[in-house]
Design a protein around this motif. Structure first.
Motif, short mmCIF file in Angstrom:
data_model
loop_
_atom_site.label_atom_id
_atom_site.label_comp_id
_atom_site.label_asym_id
_atom_site.label_seq_id
_atom_site.Cartn_x
_atom_site.Cartn_y
_atom_site.Cartn_z
N GLU A 22 -6.25 -4.83 -7.15
CA GLU A 22 -6.17 -3.52 -6.51
C GLU A 22 -7.54 -2.85 -6.35
O GLU A 22 -7.65 -1.84 -5.68
CB GLU A 22 -5.21 -2.62 -7.28
CG GLU A 22 -3.77 -3.12 -7.20
CD GLU A 22 -2.79 -2.25 -7.94
OE1 GLU A 22 -3.24 -1.31 -8.65
OE2 GLU A 22 -1.57 -2.49 -7.83
N THR A 45 -3.34 -3.90 4.05
CA THR A 45 -4.78 -4.07 3.88
C THR A 45 -5.38 -4.77 5.10
O THR A 45 -4.70 -5.55 5.79
CB THR A 45 -5.12 -4.90 2.62
OG1 THR A 45 -4.57 -6.22 2.76
CG2 THR A 45 -4.55 -4.25 1.38
N VAL A 53 -7.95 -0.86 2.12
CA VAL A 53 -6.54 -0.48 2.19
C VAL A 53 -6.34 0.47 3.36
O VAL A 53 -7.04 1.47 3.48
CB VAL A 53 -6.08 0.19 0.88
CG1 VAL A 53 -4.62 0.64 1.01
CG2 VAL A 53 -6.24 -0.76 -0.30
N LYS A 55 -3.05 1.59 4.20
CA LYS A 55 -1.93 2.48 3.87
C LYS A 55 -1.31 2.02 2.56
O LYS A 55 -1.27 0.82 2.27
CB LYS A 55 -0.89 2.45 4.99
CG LYS A 55 0.31 3.35 4.77
CD LYS A 55 1.29 3.22 5.95
CE LYS A 55 2.53 4.07 5.75
NZ LYS A 55 3.49 3.94 6.88
N HIS A 56 -0.83 2.99 1.79
CA HIS A 56 -0.14 2.67 0.54
C HIS A 56 1.13 3.52 0.47
O HIS A 56 1.08 4.73 0.64
CB HIS A 56 -1.03 2.96 -0.67
CG HIS A 56 -0.45 2.48 -1.96
ND1 HIS A 56 -0.51 1.16 -2.35
CD2 HIS A 56 0.21 3.15 -2.93
CE1 HIS A 56 0.09 1.04 -3.53
NE2 HIS A 56 0.55 2.23 -3.88
N GLN A 57 2.25 2.84 0.23
CA GLN A 57 3.53 3.54 0.19
C GLN A 57 4.43 2.87 -0.84
O GLN A 57 4.99 1.81 -0.60
CB GLN A 57 4.18 3.52 1.57
CG GLN A 57 5.50 4.28 1.66
CD GLN A 57 6.07 4.28 3.07
OE1 GLN A 57 5.33 4.18 4.05
NE2 GLN A 57 7.37 4.37 3.18
N ASP A 102 4.56 -0.92 -1.51
CA ASP A 102 4.04 -1.59 -0.32
C ASP A 102 2.66 -1.06 0.03
O ASP A 102 2.37 0.13 -0.16
CB ASP A 102 4.97 -1.34 0.88
CG ASP A 102 6.30 -2.03 0.73
OD1 ASP A 102 6.60 -2.90 1.55
OD2 ASP A 102 7.05 -1.71 -0.22
N SER A 103 1.83 -1.95 0.52
CA SER A 103 0.51 -1.54 1.00
C SER A 103 0.13 -2.42 2.19
O SER A 103 0.65 -3.52 2.37
CB SER A 103 -0.54 -1.65 -0.11
OG SER A 103 -0.67 -2.98 -0.56
#
Length: 202
Positions: free
Chosen positions: A68, A95, A85, A87-89, A92-93
């Protein structure tokens, strides 16, 4: 009773045969410095899938931390030029990664959707799936058109983890056969060597 015995034996034989066939799908391509690399052909593709396996003196949490840390993980990911990165949700991400290639082959870029699941043994699995239309390809880079893979990190005895890195991709554009054949061995081998060094160097 006799019929039951025959059925049981037949089921066992079929099970053994299926296991044998499944095991034969992966062929050992390299076994060096504690890292084993396997490859196999993929129906409908001229590019092989690869699987690398290594044991590392570390905890799953340590491996997760290293993965990470996108700034430093690019140092041990094979041919990584840039990693960030998008988006990070939740678990889930997304890259974005740029991959350098030897001249005269054009560099690649890839967008990966990464989904992390906890394993019942205290480890984790990250599933990797390419999403080539998530962002436009950058100038000077060829977008990887398809990518499927996973990281599996499972705790073992005496404070170690078994790390498996598996993937298959369609790199887009034209790739010489010599480079394609070497990449499926060099990518998991060098990546796992680098990860082990980073994990054990503190």
């Amino acid at each position: 009773m006799h019929t039951f015995f025959k059925t049981t034996v037949l089921t066992a034989l079929v099970s053994m045969l299926c296991t044998s066939v499944s095991a034969d799908e992966w062929k050992l391509a390299k076994d060096e410095d504690g890292v084993k690399v396997y490859t196999r052909s993929v129906e409908g593709s001229k590019y092989k899938a690869y699987r690398g396996v290594v044991t590392i003196k570390a905890t799953p949490e340590r491996i997760e931390q290293l993965q990470e840390d996108t700034t430093n993980s690019c140092k041990w990911l094979y041919r990584c030029q840039q990693l960030k990165v998008l988006k990070h949700q939740g678990q889930d991400s997304w890259t974005y990664m740029r991959i350098e290639m030897p001249w005269p082959v054009a560099a690649r870029d890839v967008v990966l959707h990464i989904k992390t699941e906890q394993a019942g043994t205290g480890g984790f699995i990250r599933y990797l799936k390419g999403e080539p239309t998530y962002t436009p390809p950058a100038d000077g880079y060829v977008r990887v058109s398809s990518f499927e893979g996973k990281w599996q990190v499972l705790p073992k005895a005496a404070g170690t983890v078994e790390v498996t890195y598996e993937a298959q991709s369609e790199p887009g554009g034209s790739i010489p056969s010599w480079l394609a054949n070497s990449f499926v061995v060099d990518a998991p081998f060098n990546t796992l060597q680098g990860l082990r060094k980073a994990a054990e160097s503190r």
